[in-house]
Design a protein around this motif. Structure first.
Motif, short mmCIF file in Angstrom:
data_model
loop_
_atom_site.label_atom_id
_atom_site.label_comp_id
_atom_site.label_asym_id
_atom_site.label_seq_id
_atom_site.Cartn_x
_atom_site.Cartn_y
_atom_site.Cartn_z
N LEU A 152 0.83 -1.22 0.00
CA LEU A 152 0.00 0.00 0.00
C LEU A 152 0.86 1.26 0.00
CD1 LEU A 152 -2.70 1.52 0.23
CD2 LEU A 152 -2.54 1.24 2.71
N TRP A 153 1.67 1.42 1.05
CA TRP A 153 2.37 2.69 1.22
C TRP A 153 3.67 2.78 0.43
CZ3 TRP A 153 0.13 1.36 6.34
CH2 TRP A 153 -0.97 2.16 6.65
N SER A 154 4.48 1.75 0.40
CA SER A 154 5.76 1.85 -0.31
C SER A 154 5.57 1.93 -1.82
CB SER A 154 6.66 0.65 0.03
OG SER A 154 7.07 0.69 1.38
N HIS A 155 4.63 1.10 -2.35
CA HIS A 155 4.50 0.98 -3.80
C HIS A 155 3.18 1.53 -4.36
CE1 HIS A 155 8.23 -1.17 -4.25
NE2 HIS A 155 7.88 -2.04 -3.33
N LYS A 156 2.25 1.89 -3.50
CA LYS A 156 0.97 2.46 -3.96
C LYS A 156 0.30 1.56 -5.00
CE LYS A 156 0.08 5.96 -2.37
NZ LYS A 156 0.41 7.36 -2.56
N THR A 157 0.29 0.25 -4.74
CA THR A 157 -0.30 -0.69 -5.70
C THR A 157 -1.83 -0.72 -5.62
OG1 THR A 157 -0.19 -2.63 -4.21
CG2 THR A 157 1.76 -2.14 -5.55
N TYR A 158 -2.38 -0.11 -4.59
CA TYR A 158 -3.84 0.00 -4.45
C TYR A 158 -4.14 1.11 -3.45
CZ TYR A 158 -3.45 -2.53 0.03
OH TYR A 158 -3.14 -2.89 1.33
N GLN A 159 -5.40 1.44 -3.32
CA GLN A 159 -5.84 2.44 -2.35
C GLN A 159 -6.70 1.75 -1.29
OE1 GLN A 159 -4.79 5.71 -2.44
NE2 GLN A 159 -3.52 5.01 -4.16
N ALA A 160 -6.65 2.25 -0.06
CA ALA A 160 -7.37 1.60 1.04
C ALA A 160 -8.18 2.61 1.85
CB ALA A 160 -6.40 0.86 1.95
N HIS A 161 -9.29 2.16 2.39
CA HIS A 161 -10.16 2.96 3.27
C HIS A 161 -9.39 3.35 4.53
CE1 HIS A 161 -13.63 3.66 6.01
NE2 HIS A 161 -14.21 4.09 4.90
N TRP A 162 -9.74 4.47 5.12
CA TRP A 162 -9.03 4.96 6.30
C TRP A 162 -9.05 3.95 7.45
CZ3 TRP A 162 -11.56 5.30 10.90
CH2 TRP A 162 -12.95 5.38 10.88
N SER A 163 -10.14 3.21 7.58
CA SER A 163 -10.24 2.25 8.68
C SER A 163 -9.22 1.12 8.52
CB SER A 163 -11.65 1.66 8.74
OG SER A 163 -11.99 1.01 7.53
N LEU A 164 -9.02 0.67 7.28
CA LEU A 164 -8.04 -0.38 7.02
C LEU A 164 -6.62 0.16 7.22
CD1 LEU A 164 -7.73 -3.32 6.13
CD2 LEU A 164 -7.68 -2.54 3.75
N ARG A 165 -6.40 1.41 6.86
CA ARG A 165 -5.08 2.02 7.03
C ARG A 165 -4.73 2.14 8.53
NH1 ARG A 165 -7.03 6.06 3.71
NH2 ARG A 165 -6.13 7.74 4.98
N ILE A 166 -5.71 2.41 9.35
CA ILE A 166 -5.46 2.47 10.80
C ILE A 166 -5.09 1.09 11.33
CG2 ILE A 166 -6.58 2.75 13.05
CD1 ILE A 166 -8.07 5.15 11.92
N ILE A 167 -5.79 0.06 10.86
CA ILE A 167 -5.47 -1.32 11.27
C ILE A 167 -4.04 -1.67 10.88
CG2 ILE A 167 -6.02 -3.75 10.84
CD1 ILE A 167 -8.98 -2.86 10.56
N TYR A 168 -3.65 -1.34 9.65
CA TYR A 168 -2.28 -1.58 9.20
C TYR A 168 -1.26 -0.80 10.04
CZ TYR A 168 -3.99 -3.52 4.68
OH TYR A 168 -4.58 -4.26 3.69
N ALA A 169 -1.58 0.46 10.32
CA ALA A 169 -0.64 1.32 11.06
C ALA A 169 -0.38 0.76 12.46
CB ALA A 169 -1.19 2.74 11.14
N LEU A 170 -1.43 0.29 13.12
CA LEU A 170 -1.28 -0.30 14.45
C LEU A 170 -0.52 -1.62 14.38
CD1 LEU A 170 -4.84 0.42 15.92
CD2 LEU A 170 -2.70 1.56 16.52
N GLY A 171 -0.84 -2.44 13.36
CA GLY A 171 -0.14 -3.71 13.20
C GLY A 171 1.33 -3.52 12.89
N GLY A 172 1.65 -2.47 12.13
CA GLY A 172 3.05 -2.19 11.82
C GLY A 172 3.84 -1.77 13.04
N ALA A 173 3.20 -0.98 13.91
CA ALA A 173 3.84 -0.61 15.17
C ALA A 173 4.02 -1.83 16.07
CB ALA A 173 3.01 0.46 15.88
#
Length: 372
Positions: free
Chosen positions: A60-81
């Motif tokens: 998603l973020w490094s390569h921008k291969t797709y776009q995601a809803h804000w709720s999914l981005r929050i889930i990813y952000a927490l999982g990445g931390a």
């Protein structure tokens, strides 16, 4: 030449977590044991961390291969931390440099040409890239994402809270804090770290160069299994804007399945795919190159090389014709009813060229088998 300064915080984190995972976890397993709930929780957290890196940080973020809803981005952000692999902004910046300068020992932050140890973990133990630790010019697009900025600003608090909070909370609820800290905390974190690190190291050493040999990246099905589909790395390095890494139905790529599944739910959109003909031509060029190299020592090398090149050129022509008419047909289908298309000259041309392509592919396979 003086070595860069050691990053003692990183060394301490990697050594301490590894020692707990390698010594304390087996000791606890032998003397006390882990129950199914603890094992399942550790596995779920490992999957959550891994998929947050692969689907979020990477595709998603490094390569921008797709776009995601804000709720999914929050889930990813927490999982990445939770995965403790630095912030989205920093991780993506490093990764974009890696792709732009892959295998360049002077620029690639984890160049595989500097050896397994360096590309796996060594690059994080010393200040090899200190001159650009705060330079995020190559991720200005991500700086416009409020979720990325929020996670970057509060990364330390988030990673400490999640890595201690989740195992502690589960342990208190389940009734065994020590086992939870060891399994859901330390073991899960070490496995999450090193499976990701394998992509920087092993995936540039072990496997097949299916589509290109312009870099060290390899395709490896076993690594794909361990890394949620990231092991098809040769494909990824030549087609980095594709949301898929495993493109065949039999390829194990749960990250691709997650992204596609979320698309059906309306959580992802604008999924980017590389055109089929471009992928096939890249694969065939490698088949041609390998057979050319093999034939150079053959007594009839000149004749066989000429025949090989001729068959290859014919196949590429048929592929170009087939995909051109396929594209034209799809365009036509958007404008006309399917019933009308089936009676059109365009459909007849499509069927004929599809048959010619199949025949040429058979000839190509027959020719390649003769050379084996």
């Amino acid at each position: 030449m003086k070595k860069p300064k050691v990053i003692w915080l990183n060394v301490t984190v990697f050594v301490v977590t590894f020692l707990f995972a390698a010594i304390a976890v087996p000791y606890r397993a032998i003397t006390h044991g882990f129950d199914s709930a603890e094992i399942i929780m550790a596995l779920l957290c490992f999957i959550y961390c891994g998929m947050s890196i692969t689907a979020g940080y990477h595709r998603l973020w490094s390569h921008k291969t797709y776009q995601a809803h804000w709720s999914l981005r929050i889930i990813y952000a927490l999982g990445g931390a939770f995965a403790l692999q630095n912030s989205i902004l920093h991780w993506s910046s490093d990764h974009r440099v890696h792709h732009k300068h892959v295998d360049n020992n002077d620029v690639d932050p984890y160049s595989a040409k500097k050896g397994f140890w360096y590309s796996h973990i060594g690059w994080m133990l010393r200040e090899y890239q200190s001159h650009r630790y705060t330079n995020y010019d190559n991720v200005r697009d991500l700086q416009k994402d409020p979720i990325v900025q929020w996670q970057h600003k509060h990364y330390l608090l988030l990673t400490l809270g999640l890595n201690f909070g989740i195992p502690l909370a589960f342990g208190l609820w389940h009734g065994d804090v020590i086992s939870s800290l060891l399994l859901v905390g330390f073991l899960r974190l070490v496995l999450s770290h090193h499976t990701t690190f394998f992509i920087n190291s092993l995936a540039h050493i072990w496997g097949k160069q299916t589509y290109t040999e312009r870099n060290t990246a390899r395709d490896n099905g076993l690594l794909a299994f361990l890394t949620f589909g990231e092991g098809y790395h040769n494909f990824h390095h030549i087609f980095e804007n594709d949301y898929r890494n495993g493109i065949r139905w039999w390829h194990f790529d749960p990250t691709k399945w997650l992204i596609k599944g979320c698309n059906y739910l309306g959580l992802t959109h604008t999924l980017r795919k590389t055109p089929e003909d471009k992928i096939e031509k890249a694969r065939l060029s490698m088949v041609l190159k390998r057979n050319q190299q093999k034939l150079h020592l053959h007594p009839d090398a000149e004749l066989l090389l000429e025949g090989l090149q001729h068959e290859y050129d014919l196949l590429i022509t048929k592929i170009n014709d087939y995909y051109a008419i396929k594209k034209a047909l799809l365009t036509h289908k958007r404008d006309e009813l399917i019933a009308e298309v089936e009676q059109s000259d365009l459909m007849n041309q499509y069927t004929e060229l599809k048959q010619r392509l199949a025949e040429q592919q058979q000839r190509w396979q027959f020719f390649i088998k003769k050379l084996a």
